[in-house]
Write a protein that holds these residues in place. Structure first.
Motif, PDB file in Angstrom:
ATOM      1  N   MET A  82       0.829  -1.211   0.000  1.00 47.80           N
ATOM      2  CA  MET A  82       0.000   0.000   0.000  1.00 47.80           C
ATOM      3  C   MET A  82       0.862   1.260   0.000  1.00 47.80           C
ATOM      4  O   MET A  82       0.537   2.236  -0.689  1.00 47.80           O
ATOM      5  CB  MET A  82      -0.951   0.001   1.199  1.00 47.80           C
ATOM      6  CG  MET A  82      -2.108  -0.961   1.032  1.00 47.80           C
ATOM      7  SD  MET A  82      -3.371  -0.797   2.314  1.00 47.80           S
ATOM      8  CE  MET A  82      -2.592  -1.645   3.666  1.00 47.80           C
ATOM      9  N   GLU A  83       1.954   1.241   0.744  1.00 49.05           N
ATOM     10  CA  GLU A  83       2.877   2.393   0.752  1.00 49.05           C
ATOM     11  C   GLU A  83       3.480   2.603  -0.629  1.00 49.05           C
ATOM     12  O   GLU A  83       3.631   3.731  -1.091  1.00 49.05           O
ATOM     13  CB  GLU A  83       3.980   2.208   1.797  1.00 49.05           C
ATOM     14  CG  GLU A  83       3.524   2.354   3.225  1.00 49.05           C
ATOM     15  CD  GLU A  83       3.223   3.796   3.630  1.00 49.05           C
ATOM     16  OE1 GLU A  83       3.370   4.720   2.816  1.00 49.05           O
ATOM     17  OE2 GLU A  83       2.817   3.983   4.789  1.00 49.05           O
ATOM     18  N   TRP A  84       3.826   1.500  -1.295  1.00 51.02           N
ATOM     19  CA  TRP A  84       4.385   1.588  -2.649  1.00 51.02           C
ATOM     20  C   TRP A  84       3.350   2.203  -3.596  1.00 51.02           C
ATOM     21  O   TRP A  84       3.666   3.108  -4.375  1.00 51.02           O
ATOM     22  CB  TRP A  84       4.818   0.214  -3.144  1.00 51.02           C
ATOM     23  CG  TRP A  84       5.302   0.247  -4.560  1.00 51.02           C
ATOM     24  CD1 TRP A  84       6.558   0.544  -4.992  1.00 51.02           C
ATOM     25  CD2 TRP A  84       4.519   0.012  -5.735  1.00 51.02           C
ATOM     26  NE1 TRP A  84       6.610   0.501  -6.364  1.00 51.02           N
ATOM     27  CE2 TRP A  84       5.368   0.178  -6.849  1.00 51.02           C
ATOM     28  CE3 TRP A  84       3.189  -0.327  -5.947  1.00 51.02           C
ATOM     29  CZ2 TRP A  84       4.925   0.007  -8.142  1.00 51.02           C
ATOM     30  CZ3 TRP A  84       2.749  -0.489  -7.256  1.00 51.02           C
ATOM     31  CH2 TRP A  84       3.627  -0.313  -8.338  1.00 51.02           C
ATOM     32  N   GLU A  85       2.102   1.712  -3.520  1.00 49.84           N
ATOM     33  CA  GLU A  85       1.055   2.254  -4.385  1.00 49.84           C
ATOM     34  C   GLU A  85       0.831   3.736  -4.101  1.00 49.84           C
ATOM     35  O   GLU A  85       0.699   4.549  -5.012  1.00 49.84           O
ATOM     36  CB  GLU A  85      -0.261   1.485  -4.185  1.00 49.84           C
ATOM     37  CG  GLU A  85      -1.364   1.968  -5.107  1.00 49.84           C
ATOM     38  CD  GLU A  85      -2.694   1.264  -4.907  1.00 49.84           C
ATOM     39  OE1 GLU A  85      -3.660   1.670  -5.572  1.00 49.84           O
ATOM     40  OE2 GLU A  85      -2.777   0.324  -4.088  1.00 49.84           O
ATOM     41  N   ARG A  86       0.820   4.107  -2.833  1.00 48.26           N
ATOM     42  CA  ARG A  86       0.641   5.504  -2.433  1.00 48.26           C
ATOM     43  C   ARG A  86       1.747   6.388  -3.017  1.00 48.26           C
ATOM     44  O   ARG A  86       1.475   7.444  -3.590  1.00 48.26           O
ATOM     45  CB  ARG A  86       0.627   5.591  -0.900  1.00 48.26           C
ATOM     46  CG  ARG A  86       0.395   6.968  -0.360  1.00 48.26           C
ATOM     47  CD  ARG A  86       0.361   6.901   1.181  1.00 48.26           C
ATOM     48  NE  ARG A  86       0.390   8.209   1.745  1.00 48.26           N
ATOM     49  CZ  ARG A  86       1.484   8.907   2.017  1.00 48.26           C
ATOM     50  NH1 ARG A  86       2.670   8.395   1.805  1.00 48.26           N
ATOM     51  NH2 ARG A  86       1.406  10.107   2.520  1.00 48.26           N
ATOM     52  N   SER A  87       2.992   5.941  -2.888  1.00 47.96           N
ATOM     53  CA  SER A  87       4.124   6.707  -3.425  1.00 47.96           C
ATOM     54  C   SER A  87       4.027   6.861  -4.937  1.00 47.96           C
ATOM     55  O   SER A  87       4.275   7.938  -5.476  1.00 47.96           O
ATOM     56  CB  SER A  87       5.443   6.008  -3.076  1.00 47.96           C
ATOM     57  OG  SER A  87       5.629   5.967  -1.691  1.00 47.96           O
TER      58      SER A  87
END
Length: 132
Positions: A82-87
């Motif tokens: 999710m952090e990767w997608e957010r970034s």
């Protein structure tokens, strides 16, 4: 010698048996080690039921610990994705069309909510987690 109550051994297994154990463990959401240890404890208990009750109880606790470690790993992995997608979305936001920006902003809000929920879950089972 180590203070750990466990010891490591090497065992040779037929490839088909190894694959069967791998699949059974995966279906149960546990490691192959936990599956093998549980089955060995049950086998010993079958042979020596009075002497091995402690072993089954100890193995069950170990299996529960392994299951909790697995849940922690899954949550950490989910949070990382999710952090990767957010970034990625944040990087794309500036160059997107107005319509795409609206979709990206909506997805970012959903991700923030999901990140908060999953972080709280992880914090409740993993005292070492310090994120978010």
């Amino acid at each position: 010698m180590t203070d750990s109550p466990t010891r490591s051994i090497t065992v040779r297994l037929d490839a088909d048996l190894l694959q069967a154990i791998r699949e059974i463990a995966a279906k149960k959401g546990q490691s192959m080690n936990a599956e093998i240890a549980q089955r060995l404890a049950e086998s010993v208990a079958d042979d020596e039921p009075d002497d091995a009750k402690w072993l089954l109880k100890k193995s069950k606790v170990s299996q529960e610990e392994q299951s909790e470690r697995s849940r922690i790993g899954e949550l950490r992995s989910r949070l990382g994705k999710m952090e990767w997608e957010r970034s990625t979305l944040l990087l794309e936001l500036g160059g997107a069309t107005k319509f795409a920006q609206g979709l990206i902003i909506k997805r970012l809000a959903e991700l923030e909510d999901a990140l908060d929920r999953n972080s709280e879950k992880l914090r409740s089972i993993d005292p070492t987690y310090t994120g978010r």
